[in-house]
Design a protein around this motif. Structure first.
Motif, mmCIF file in Angstrom:
data_model
loop_
_atom_site.group_PDB
_atom_site.id
_atom_site.type_symbol
_atom_site.label_atom_id
_atom_site.label_comp_id
_atom_site.label_asym_id
_atom_site.label_seq_id
_atom_site.Cartn_x
_atom_site.Cartn_y
_atom_site.Cartn_z
ATOM 1 N N ARG A 1 24.525 3.710 -18.176
ATOM 2 C CA ARG A 1 23.626 2.750 -17.526
ATOM 3 C C ARG A 1 22.425 3.489 -16.945
ATOM 4 O O ARG A 1 22.438 4.708 -16.781
ATOM 5 C CB ARG A 1 24.343 1.987 -16.416
ATOM 6 C CG ARG A 1 24.652 2.838 -15.196
ATOM 7 C CD ARG A 1 25.352 2.057 -14.126
ATOM 8 N NE ARG A 1 25.517 2.862 -12.907
ATOM 9 C CZ ARG A 1 26.129 2.451 -11.834
ATOM 10 N NH1 ARG A 1 26.672 1.250 -11.797
ATOM 11 N NH2 ARG A 1 26.223 3.242 -10.779
ATOM 12 N N GLU A 2 21.404 2.732 -16.616
ATOM 13 C CA GLU A 2 20.266 3.282 -15.878
ATOM 14 C C GLU A 2 20.499 2.994 -14.402
ATOM 15 O O GLU A 2 20.921 1.885 -14.041
ATOM 16 C CB GLU A 2 18.966 2.634 -16.340
ATOM 17 C CG GLU A 2 18.569 3.066 -17.735
ATOM 18 C CD GLU A 2 17.120 2.728 -18.042
ATOM 19 O OE1 GLU A 2 16.273 2.863 -17.136
ATOM 20 O OE2 GLU A 2 16.861 2.347 -19.182
ATOM 21 N N SER A 3 20.213 3.954 -13.561
ATOM 22 C CA SER A 3 20.496 3.779 -12.139
ATOM 23 C C SER A 3 19.681 2.662 -11.509
ATOM 24 O O SER A 3 20.124 2.046 -10.543
ATOM 25 C CB SER A 3 20.284 5.090 -11.378
ATOM 26 O OG SER A 3 18.971 5.553 -11.556
ATOM 27 N N ASP A 4 18.519 2.349 -12.064
ATOM 28 C CA ASP A 4 17.718 1.262 -11.495
ATOM 29 C C ASP A 4 18.074 -0.101 -12.097
ATOM 30 O O ASP A 4 17.504 -1.117 -11.727
ATOM 31 C CB ASP A 4 16.227 1.545 -11.623
ATOM 32 C CG ASP A 4 15.748 1.687 -13.048
ATOM 33 O OD1 ASP A 4 16.587 1.773 -13.966
ATOM 34 O OD2 ASP A 4 14.521 1.738 -13.255
ATOM 35 N N ALA A 5 19.039 -0.147 -13.020
ATOM 36 C CA ALA A 5 19.530 -1.403 -13.596
ATOM 37 C C ALA A 5 21.048 -1.286 -13.792
ATOM 38 O O ALA A 5 21.552 -1.320 -14.914
ATOM 39 C CB ALA A 5 18.835 -1.702 -14.907
ATOM 40 N N PRO A 6 21.794 -1.133 -12.710
ATOM 41 C CA PRO A 6 23.218 -0.805 -12.815
ATOM 42 C C PRO A 6 24.099 -1.894 -13.427
ATOM 43 O O PRO A 6 25.232 -1.616 -13.803
ATOM 44 C CB PRO A 6 23.625 -0.515 -11.367
ATOM 45 C CG PRO A 6 22.630 -1.246 -10.539
ATOM 46 C CD PRO A 6 21.347 -1.217 -11.320
ATOM 47 N N ASP A 7 23.605 -3.114 -13.532
ATOM 48 C CA ASP A 7 24.410 -4.187 -14.114
ATOM 49 C C ASP A 7 24.380 -4.194 -15.636
ATOM 50 O O ASP A 7 25.177 -4.886 -16.263
ATOM 51 C CB ASP A 7 23.956 -5.545 -13.581
ATOM 52 C CG ASP A 7 24.243 -5.696 -12.093
ATOM 53 O OD1 ASP A 7 25.200 -5.070 -11.596
ATOM 54 O OD2 ASP A 7 23.504 -6.440 -11.423
ATOM 55 N N SER A 8 23.460 -3.449 -16.237
ATOM 56 C CA SER A 8 23.385 -3.347 -17.697
ATOM 57 C C SER A 8 24.083 -2.070 -18.138
ATOM 58 O O SER A 8 23.588 -0.973 -17.892
ATOM 59 C CB SER A 8 21.922 -3.324 -18.156
ATOM 60 O OG SER A 8 21.283 -4.535 -17.822
ATOM 61 N N VAL A 9 25.226 -2.218 -18.778
ATOM 62 C CA VAL A 9 26.049 -1.079 -19.160
ATOM 63 C C VAL A 9 26.256 -1.083 -20.673
ATOM 64 O O VAL A 9 26.603 -2.112 -21.250
ATOM 65 C CB VAL A 9 27.412 -1.118 -18.440
ATOM 66 C CG1 VAL A 9 28.301 0.024 -18.886
ATOM 67 C CG2 VAL A 9 27.216 -1.085 -16.929
ATOM 68 N N VAL A 10 26.035 0.041 -21.301
ATOM 69 C CA VAL A 10 26.314 0.237 -22.719
ATOM 70 C C VAL A 10 27.643 0.980 -22.824
ATOM 71 O O VAL A 10 27.869 1.945 -22.095
ATOM 72 C CB VAL A 10 25.190 1.061 -23.393
ATOM 73 C CG1 VAL A 10 25.546 1.387 -24.835
ATOM 74 C CG2 VAL A 10 23.876 0.309 -23.316
ATOM 75 N N VAL A 11 28.512 0.536 -23.715
ATOM 76 C CA VAL A 11 29.822 1.155 -23.886
ATOM 77 C C VAL A 11 29.889 1.768 -25.278
ATOM 78 O O VAL A 11 29.494 1.145 -26.263
ATOM 79 C CB VAL A 11 30.943 0.103 -23.710
ATOM 80 C CG1 VAL A 11 32.317 0.741 -23.909
ATOM 81 C CG2 VAL A 11 30.851 -0.556 -22.343
ATOM 82 N N THR A 12 30.400 3.003 -25.358
ATOM 83 C CA THR A 12 30.532 3.690 -26.638
ATOM 84 C C THR A 12 31.809 4.535 -26.630
ATOM 85 O O THR A 12 32.499 4.618 -25.616
ATOM 86 C CB THR A 12 29.283 4.550 -26.937
ATOM 87 O OG1 THR A 12 29.327 4.998 -28.291
ATOM 88 C CG2 THR A 12 29.145 5.725 -25.990
#
Length: 62
Positions: free
Chosen positions: A29-40
């Protein structure tokens, strides 16, 4: 689930990428957009890190 980790070079900045291990997956995730998470997968993440180390993405940074 482990804590979010970011590069030490980021200091206290909110403009960085954070990663953590979670249930056999890697979350990004980006620290300034913590609700958007990419999973791999750990394997795919390792391939991405190798590409970064080889400079394959250098053209994307200023």
């Amino acid at each position: 689930m482990s804590d979010w980790q970011k590069s030490s070079i980021s200091g206290n900045s909110n403009q960085c990428v954070e990663v953590r291990a979670a249930g056999g997956r890697i979350e990004i995730r980006e620290s300034d957009a913590p609700d958007s998470v990419v999973v791999t997968t750990p394997q795919t993440f390792a391939l991405c890190i190798e590409g970064v180390k080889r400079g394959e993405f250098d053209h994307l940074t200023p």
